[in-house]
Write a protein that holds these residues in place. Structure first.
Motif, PDB file in Angstrom:
ATOM      1  N   ALA A  42       0.831  -1.207   0.000  1.00 31.80           N
ATOM      2  CA  ALA A  42       0.000   0.000   0.000  1.00 31.80           C
ATOM      3  C   ALA A  42       0.867   1.259   0.000  1.00 31.80           C
ATOM      4  CB  ALA A  42      -0.973  -0.009   1.177  1.00 31.80           C
ATOM      5  N   ASN A  43       1.886   1.229  -0.850  1.00 31.59           N
ATOM      6  CA  ASN A  43       2.734   2.420  -1.021  1.00 31.59           C
ATOM      7  C   ASN A  43       3.317   2.900   0.319  1.00 31.59           C
ATOM      8  OD1 ASN A  43       3.993   4.631  -2.135  1.00 31.59           O
ATOM      9  ND2 ASN A  43       2.106   5.739  -2.653  1.00 31.59           N
ATOM     10  N   PHE A  44       3.832   1.954   1.093  1.00 34.38           N
ATOM     11  CA  PHE A  44       4.533   2.275   2.346  1.00 34.38           C
ATOM     12  C   PHE A  44       3.645   3.017   3.355  1.00 34.38           C
ATOM     13  CE2 PHE A  44       7.738   1.547  -0.812  1.00 34.38           C
ATOM     14  CZ  PHE A  44       8.776   0.916  -0.138  1.00 34.38           C
ATOM     15  N   TYR A  47       4.276   2.390   7.154  1.00 30.78           N
ATOM     16  CA  TYR A  47       5.489   3.088   7.605  1.00 30.78           C
ATOM     17  C   TYR A  47       5.230   4.584   7.741  1.00 30.78           C
ATOM     18  CZ  TYR A  47      10.078   5.164   7.756  1.00 30.78           C
ATOM     19  OH  TYR A  47      11.153   5.918   8.148  1.00 30.78           O
ATOM     20  N   ARG A  48       4.630   5.165   6.689  1.00 30.95           N
ATOM     21  CA  ARG A  48       4.461   6.628   6.677  1.00 30.95           C
ATOM     22  C   ARG A  48       3.552   7.110   7.792  1.00 30.95           C
ATOM     23  NH1 ARG A  48       1.981   8.165   2.122  1.00 30.95           N
ATOM     24  NH2 ARG A  48       1.904   6.235   0.941  1.00 30.95           N
ATOM     25  N   SER A  49       2.557   6.292   8.138  1.00 29.04           N
ATOM     26  CA  SER A  49       1.635   6.796   9.156  1.00 29.04           C
ATOM     27  C   SER A  49       2.045   6.435  10.584  1.00 29.04           C
ATOM     28  CB  SER A  49       0.212   6.327   8.859  1.00 29.04           C
ATOM     29  OG  SER A  49       0.215   4.931   8.731  1.00 29.04           O
ATOM     30  N   THR A  57       8.615  14.888   4.999  1.00 31.50           N
ATOM     31  CA  THR A  57       8.562  13.906   3.909  1.00 31.50           C
ATOM     32  C   THR A  57       7.980  12.585   4.399  1.00 31.50           C
ATOM     33  OG1 THR A  57      10.767  13.069   4.380  1.00 31.50           O
ATOM     34  CG2 THR A  57      10.618  14.911   2.844  1.00 31.50           C
ATOM     35  N   GLU A  58       7.094  12.649   5.371  1.00 31.18           N
ATOM     36  CA  GLU A  58       6.459  11.446   5.915  1.00 31.18           C
ATOM     37  C   GLU A  58       7.500  10.412   6.360  1.00 31.18           C
ATOM     38  OE1 GLU A  58       2.363  10.828   3.844  1.00 31.18           O
ATOM     39  OE2 GLU A  58       3.864  10.997   2.264  1.00 31.18           O
ATOM     40  N   SER A  59       8.593  10.897   6.896  1.00 31.72           N
ATOM     41  CA  SER A  59       9.675  10.059   7.450  1.00 31.72           C
ATOM     42  C   SER A  59      10.427   9.236   6.398  1.00 31.72           C
ATOM     43  CB  SER A  59       9.153   9.105   8.536  1.00 31.72           C
ATOM     44  OG  SER A  59       8.432   9.805   9.515  1.00 31.72           O
ATOM     45  N   LEU A  60      10.168   9.486   5.111  1.00 27.52           N
ATOM     46  CA  LEU A  60      10.823   8.667   4.083  1.00 27.52           C
ATOM     47  C   LEU A  60      12.299   9.017   3.953  1.00 27.52           C
ATOM     48  CD1 LEU A  60       7.993   8.681   1.381  1.00 27.52           C
ATOM     49  CD2 LEU A  60       8.643   6.780   2.877  1.00 27.52           C
ATOM     50  N   TRP A  61      12.640  10.307   4.065  1.00 31.22           N
ATOM     51  CA  TRP A  61      14.049  10.725   4.106  1.00 31.22           C
ATOM     52  C   TRP A  61      14.137  12.002   4.921  1.00 31.22           C
ATOM     53  CZ3 TRP A  61      11.389  10.566  -0.637  1.00 31.22           C
ATOM     54  CH2 TRP A  61      11.005  11.810  -1.149  1.00 31.22           C
ATOM     55  N   LEU A  82       8.980   1.329  -8.587  1.00 30.02           N
ATOM     56  CA  LEU A  82       8.652   2.376  -9.548  1.00 30.02           C
ATOM     57  C   LEU A  82       7.153   2.426  -9.838  1.00 30.02           C
ATOM     58  CD1 LEU A  82      11.715   1.908 -11.938  1.00 30.02           C
ATOM     59  CD2 LEU A  82      11.473   3.479 -10.005  1.00 30.02           C
ATOM     60  N   GLU A  83       6.428   1.366  -9.448  1.00 26.71           N
ATOM     61  CA  GLU A  83       4.977   1.386  -9.673  1.00 26.71           C
ATOM     62  C   GLU A  83       4.293   2.473  -8.840  1.00 26.71           C
ATOM     63  OE1 GLU A  83       6.667  -1.129  -8.129  1.00 26.71           O
ATOM     64  OE2 GLU A  83       5.331  -2.374  -6.906  1.00 26.71           O
ATOM     65  N   PHE A  84       4.983   2.990  -7.824  1.00 31.78           N
ATOM     66  CA  PHE A  84       4.396   4.087  -7.048  1.00 31.78           C
ATOM     67  C   PHE A  84       4.750   5.453  -7.625  1.00 31.78           C
ATOM     68  CE2 PHE A  84       4.890   0.791  -3.535  1.00 31.78           C
ATOM     69  CZ  PHE A  84       3.587   0.336  -3.695  1.00 31.78           C
ATOM     70  N   GLY A  85       5.364   5.447  -8.777  1.00 30.28           N
ATOM     71  CA  GLY A  85       5.676   6.701  -9.457  1.00 30.28           C
ATOM     72  C   GLY A  85       7.148   7.058  -9.343  1.00 30.28           C
ATOM     73  N   ASP A  87       8.165  10.162  -9.156  1.00 33.23           N
ATOM     74  CA  ASP A  87       8.292  11.438  -8.438  1.00 33.23           C
ATOM     75  C   ASP A  87       9.188  11.336  -7.219  1.00 33.23           C
ATOM     76  OD1 ASP A  87       6.679  12.626 -10.179  1.00 33.23           O
ATOM     77  OD2 ASP A  87       5.084  13.169  -8.752  1.00 33.23           O
ATOM     78  N   LEU A  88       8.969  10.267  -6.444  1.00 32.79           N
ATOM     79  CA  LEU A  88       9.717  10.131  -5.191  1.00 32.79           C
ATOM     80  C   LEU A  88      11.211  10.039  -5.454  1.00 32.79           C
ATOM     81  CD1 LEU A  88       7.641   7.720  -2.922  1.00 32.79           C
ATOM     82  CD2 LEU A  88       7.949  10.176  -2.693  1.00 32.79           C
ATOM     83  N   LEU A  89      11.573   9.309  -6.509  1.00 38.70           N
ATOM     84  CA  LEU A  89      12.988   9.129  -6.850  1.00 38.70           C
ATOM     85  C   LEU A  89      13.641  10.492  -7.113  1.00 38.70           C
ATOM     86  CD1 LEU A  89      14.184   6.467  -9.459  1.00 38.70           C
ATOM     87  CD2 LEU A  89      15.292   8.670  -9.211  1.00 38.70           C
TER      88      LEU A  89
HETATM   89  C1  LIG Z   1       2.968   6.971  -2.939  1.00 39.04           C
HETATM   90  O1  LIG Z   1       3.227   7.813  -1.835  1.00 39.04           O
HETATM   91  C2  LIG Z   1       4.039   8.940  -2.126  1.00 39.04           C
HETATM   92  C3  LIG Z   1       4.406   9.636  -0.825  1.00 39.04           C
HETATM   93  O2  LIG Z   1       3.295  10.030  -0.106  1.00 39.04           O
HETATM   94  C4  LIG Z   1       3.332   9.833  -3.141  1.00 39.04           C
HETATM   95  O3  LIG Z   1       4.159  10.922  -3.492  1.00 39.04           O
HETATM   96  C5  LIG Z   1       3.031   9.006  -4.397  1.00 39.04           C
HETATM   97  O4  LIG Z   1       2.296   9.776  -5.314  1.00 39.04           O
HETATM   98  C6  LIG Z   1       2.233   7.764  -4.015  1.00 39.04           C
HETATM   99  N1  LIG Z   1       2.057   6.949  -5.211  1.00 39.04           N
HETATM  100  C7  LIG Z   1       0.899   6.387  -5.522  1.00 39.04           C
HETATM  101  C8  LIG Z   1       0.878   5.593  -6.791  1.00 39.04           C
HETATM  102  O5  LIG Z   1      -0.076   6.488  -4.797  1.00 39.04           O
END
Ligand SMILES: *[C@@H]1O[C@H](CO)[C@@H](O)[C@H](O)[C@H]1NC(C)=O
Ligand SMILES: *[C@@H]1O[C@H](CO)[C@@H](O)[C@H](O)[C@H]1NC(C)=O
Ligand SMILES: *[C@@H]1O[C@H](CO)[C@@H](O)[C@H](O)[C@H]1NC(C)=O
Ligand SMILES: *[C@@H]1O[C@H](CO)[C@@H](O)[C@H](O)[C@H]1NC(C)=O
Length: 237
Positions: A42-44, A47-49, A57-61, A82-85, A87-89
């Protein structure tokens, strides 16, 4: 103290149980977290919550100063999930660059790609701690496949590249990991014992690190004193 939790399993109940078990320590000893691959579900979001580390940065870095050390915690998972986008990278990379620049001075040699080895080398990072492998390995100072010892008698006195330690052997239901049979030139010491690392930033020039083996009842199986008189973007010149 650094903790890695498997929040993935059983909708986070394994993580709950782990946190309950460490409560008697975690209630009194400050600890900082960073995400690992087992938090990916569930896209970490577990961990984030659950954790709240410095920054927004929701504790990611994030980074912090302690004594003379500047410590950066970041996520290599942004390169894998990379399936979560993407952007984060890129967001993390930009953040890392500006954090390093503020602390280590400007280096105008722009790394060609958002990889990490060039970035950390160009800003003169002293020490890099990695995990994931369920083992411990200390490397000679290394950059771009080349060992760059301070000198062959004292490799860690004014090394000419960052020092890498892989330490991920705190224990796991997947048991121990092995090693490739023939270590590469940069491998200085390897152990597959369960254990943990202690680090003492003594002062501006000296950092001491040791590896404790649980399998050998607390025996210190490896030691390193890293000495660096110059830090930052001009550390190697
Ligand atoms: C995953 O979580 C990050 C950080 O909150 C967010 O920037 C990103 O858009 C999310 N990706 C998806 C596919 O929900
Ligand atoms: C940037 O870092 C590289 C690698 O350490 C070094 O060779 C170069 O001189 C540095 N450039 C500046 C402007 O400090
Ligand atoms: C680095 O130092 C270690 C320890 O003295 C030595 O075993 C190794 O051969 C050195 N490597 C190089 C490339 O000088
Ligand atoms: C830093 O610590 C080392 C190791 O204890 C010591 O030898 C050195 O003198 C210290 N440096 C300063 C400036 O206190």
């Amino acid at each position: 103290m650094c903790i890695i939790v498997m929040f993935v399993q059983d909708n986070g109940r394994i993580g709950d149980e782990f946190m309950r078990q460490i409560e008697s320590i975690a209630a009194y000893t400050p600890y900082m977290t960073c995400p690992g691959n087992h938090e990916w579900v569930a896209n970490f979001s577990q961990y984030r919550s659950r954790f709240s580390m410095p920054g927004d940065t929701e504790s990611l870095w994030y980074s912090w100063n302690i004594g003379p050390a500047h410590i950066i915690s970041f996520s290599t998972e942004v390169y894998f999930y990379l399936e979560f986008g993407l952007d984060l990278l890129f967001t993390q990379y930009q953040w890392l660059r500006s954090d390093l620049e503020v602390r280590m001075g400007r280096n105008d040699t722009t790394p060609p790609a958002p990889g990490l080895e060039d970035l950390f080398y160009q800003y003169g990072v002293d020490l890099e701690l990695w995990a994931h492998e369920h083992t411990y390995e200390r490397l000679w100072p290394v950059y771009n496949y080349k060992v760059l010892n301070g000198s062959s008698e004292e490799p860690y006195v004014n090394p000419k590249a960052p020092v890498h330690i892989i330490t991920g052997s705190a224990g796991c239901r997947e048991k121990h990991d092995g090693f490739i049979p023939h270590p590469r030139d940069w491998s200085a010491f390897r152990s597959s014992d369960y254990g943990y690392t202690r680090m003492h930033v003594i002062n501006h020039t000296h950092l001491y690190l040791e590896q404790v083996s649980d399998d050998q009842y607390g025996k210190v199986i490896d030691k390193m004193m890293l000495v660096k008189e110059k830090h930052g973007a001009h550390a190697w010149s």
